[in-house]
Design a protein around this motif. Structure first.
Motif, PDB file in Angstrom:
ATOM      1  N   ARG A  82       0.839  -1.206   0.000  1.00  0.00           N
ATOM      2  CA  ARG A  82       0.000   0.000   0.000  1.00  0.00           C
ATOM      3  C   ARG A  82       0.871   1.251   0.000  1.00  0.00           C
ATOM      4  O   ARG A  82       0.615   2.213  -0.711  1.00  0.00           O
ATOM      5  CB  ARG A  82      -0.893  -0.004   1.242  1.00  0.00           C
ATOM      6  N   TRP A  84       3.905   1.563  -1.048  1.00  0.00           N
ATOM      7  CA  TRP A  84       4.598   1.706  -2.342  1.00  0.00           C
ATOM      8  C   TRP A  84       3.673   2.378  -3.358  1.00  0.00           C
ATOM      9  O   TRP A  84       4.074   3.294  -4.081  1.00  0.00           O
ATOM     10  CB  TRP A  84       5.034   0.333  -2.834  1.00  0.00           C
ATOM     11  N   LEU A  85       2.427   1.918  -3.394  1.00  0.00           N
ATOM     12  CA  LEU A  85       1.467   2.509  -4.336  1.00  0.00           C
ATOM     13  C   LEU A  85       1.193   3.967  -3.982  1.00  0.00           C
ATOM     14  O   LEU A  85       1.138   4.835  -4.851  1.00  0.00           O
ATOM     15  CB  LEU A  85       0.163   1.703  -4.320  1.00  0.00           C
ATOM     16  N   ASP A  86       1.030   4.215  -2.694  1.00  0.00           N
ATOM     17  CA  ASP A  86       0.723   5.581  -2.263  1.00  0.00           C
ATOM     18  C   ASP A  86       1.829   6.550  -2.624  1.00  0.00           C
ATOM     19  O   ASP A  86       1.581   7.710  -2.942  1.00  0.00           O
ATOM     20  CB  ASP A  86       0.495   5.608  -0.749  1.00  0.00           C
ATOM     21  N   HIS A  88       3.475   6.780  -5.162  1.00  0.00           N
ATOM     22  CA  HIS A  88       3.387   7.249  -6.546  1.00  0.00           C
ATOM     23  C   HIS A  88       2.011   7.821  -6.856  1.00  0.00           C
ATOM     24  O   HIS A  88       1.853   8.584  -7.797  1.00  0.00           O
ATOM     25  CB  HIS A  88       3.671   6.110  -7.513  1.00  0.00           C
ATOM     26  N   TRP A  89       1.056   7.436  -6.061  1.00  0.00           N
ATOM     27  CA  TRP A  89      -0.316   7.800  -6.344  1.00  0.00           C
ATOM     28  C   TRP A  89      -0.491   9.322  -6.340  1.00  0.00           C
ATOM     29  O   TRP A  89      -1.108   9.897  -7.232  1.00  0.00           O
ATOM     30  CB  TRP A  89      -1.245   7.171  -5.292  1.00  0.00           C
ATOM     31  N   SER A  91       1.653  11.943  -6.766  1.00  0.00           N
ATOM     32  CA  SER A  91       2.205  12.685  -7.901  1.00  0.00           C
ATOM     33  C   SER A  91       1.462  12.338  -9.182  1.00  0.00           C
ATOM     34  O   SER A  91       1.220  13.196 -10.030  1.00  0.00           O
ATOM     35  CB  SER A  91       3.693  12.380  -8.054  1.00  0.00           C
ATOM     36  N   ALA A  92       1.082  11.066  -9.316  1.00  0.00           N
ATOM     37  CA  ALA A  92       0.348  10.653 -10.508  1.00  0.00           C
ATOM     38  C   ALA A  92      -1.003  11.367 -10.564  1.00  0.00           C
ATOM     39  O   ALA A  92      -1.454  11.801 -11.619  1.00  0.00           O
ATOM     40  CB  ALA A  92       0.153   9.142 -10.495  1.00  0.00           C
ATOM     41  N   MET A  93      -1.618  11.460  -9.403  1.00  0.00           N
ATOM     42  CA  MET A  93      -2.926  12.113  -9.301  1.00  0.00           C
ATOM     43  C   MET A  93      -2.844  13.558  -9.779  1.00  0.00           C
ATOM     44  O   MET A  93      -3.631  13.992 -10.622  1.00  0.00           O
ATOM     45  CB  MET A  93      -3.368  12.064  -7.830  1.00  0.00           C
ATOM     46  N   PHE A  96      -1.995  13.851 -13.546  1.00  0.00           N
ATOM     47  CA  PHE A  96      -3.090  13.400 -14.410  1.00  0.00           C
ATOM     48  C   PHE A  96      -4.241  14.405 -14.392  1.00  0.00           C
ATOM     49  O   PHE A  96      -4.859  14.668 -15.424  1.00  0.00           O
ATOM     50  CB  PHE A  96      -3.595  12.032 -13.947  1.00  0.00           C
ATOM     51  N   PHE A  99      -3.333  17.211 -16.575  1.00  0.00           N
ATOM     52  CA  PHE A  99      -3.439  16.767 -17.969  1.00  0.00           C
ATOM     53  C   PHE A  99      -4.890  16.722 -18.415  1.00  0.00           C
ATOM     54  O   PHE A  99      -5.255  17.206 -19.493  1.00  0.00           O
ATOM     55  CB  PHE A  99      -2.790  15.391 -18.112  1.00  0.00           C
ATOM     56  N   ARG A 102      -6.332  20.213 -18.964  1.00  0.00           N
ATOM     57  CA  ARG A 102      -5.861  20.821 -20.202  1.00  0.00           C
ATOM     58  C   ARG A 102      -6.534  20.172 -21.412  1.00  0.00           C
ATOM     59  O   ARG A 102      -6.909  20.824 -22.366  1.00  0.00           O
ATOM     60  CB  ARG A 102      -4.344  20.676 -20.302  1.00  0.00           C
TER      61      ARG A 102
ATOM     62  N   PRO B  75      -4.051   7.341 -12.473  1.00  0.00           N
ATOM     63  CA  PRO B  75      -4.272   7.136 -11.033  1.00  0.00           C
ATOM     64  C   PRO B  75      -5.438   6.195 -10.736  1.00  0.00           C
ATOM     65  O   PRO B  75      -5.494   5.615  -9.656  1.00  0.00           O
ATOM     66  CB  PRO B  75      -4.553   8.549 -10.507  1.00  0.00           C
ATOM     67  N   LEU B  85      -6.301  -4.025  -1.974  1.00  0.00           N
ATOM     68  CA  LEU B  85      -5.506  -4.323  -0.786  1.00  0.00           C
ATOM     69  C   LEU B  85      -6.236  -3.909   0.484  1.00  0.00           C
ATOM     70  O   LEU B  85      -6.256  -4.635   1.475  1.00  0.00           O
ATOM     71  CB  LEU B  85      -4.149  -3.607  -0.870  1.00  0.00           C
TER      72      LEU B  85
END
Lengths: 111, 111
Positions: A82, A84-86, A88-89, A91-93, A96, A99, A102, B75, B85
DNA sequence: ACTTAACGTAAGTGATATCTTACGGTAAGT
DNA sequence: ACTTACCGTAAGATATCACTTACGTTAAGT
């Protein structure tokens, strides 16, 4: 904090459908090996091998009761994945969302 | 709510070390295929194949800019895995805490 | 129009994973 | 002591995976 270095192992462990079924079964109730093998389309030794993978990934914990080996989920391994996913989540959020905004803006301008 | 049925695919996608590296690279910055291939120990077609897997797992999103194909993290796919999870984390947490408490109690009684 | 850049896909190969059966070891019951 | 129950490991076969090279397509530049 959960050891983040074990998280990648977890993904490999949960990549197999049979292991996910075992994982879900253990989430409901700690069980012995033979008990797990019943109701699964594979042999008991196969279950033993799967449990070994799950254990090395830190996702399950083993205790012996006589000759029976009881397996149960280890929340620390799950927490590691969890985390590990968090990591990256977030910054990805943000990236995105920016994006998507736009993208929508461009389409509105084209109409 | 994220589609929980795509979550299992995600584990298989992140099981490969090269795909995890690509995933982490995309977390920092959306990139094109050739751009990703630079700095990776595999060929560009290999990166294309990995991106296909990540895309089918709902973890990345593709957009074309001319001949360049820009990939970025999605995301929603990450959230789906997190949800999967979490669905097991709670029950595992409770069961394990109860187990750990009983374990400790037994050891104290033995001293 | 031609060339160049960027990419996806197909085909083939070597490595890895998952499964089976066979075997050995340990604890409980009689 | 002997049998039974439960389990892990070894060895081997088959399927799947990740990679490479070769090829075809599309868009941009000259």
């Amino acid at each position: 904090m959960a050891n983040i270095k074990t998280a990648p192992e977890g993904f490999g462990a949960l990549a197999d459908p049979t292991r996910r079924t075992i994982f879900e079964r253990l989430a409901k109730k700690p069980s012995a090996v033979g008990e797990l093998a019943r109701g699964l389309p594979v042999s008991r030794p196969a279950v033993s091998q799967h449990l070994k993978v799950l254990k090395e990934a830190g996702l399950v914990h083993e205790t012996a009761e006589g000759t029976r080996h009881i397996y149960r989920l280890d929340p620390r391994g799950i927490a590691a994945m969890r985390d590990w996913l968090d990591a990256h989540w977030t910054s990805a959020m943000e990236a995105f969302r920016e994006f998507a905004d736009r993208q929508q803006h461009d389409e509105e301008g084209r109409e």
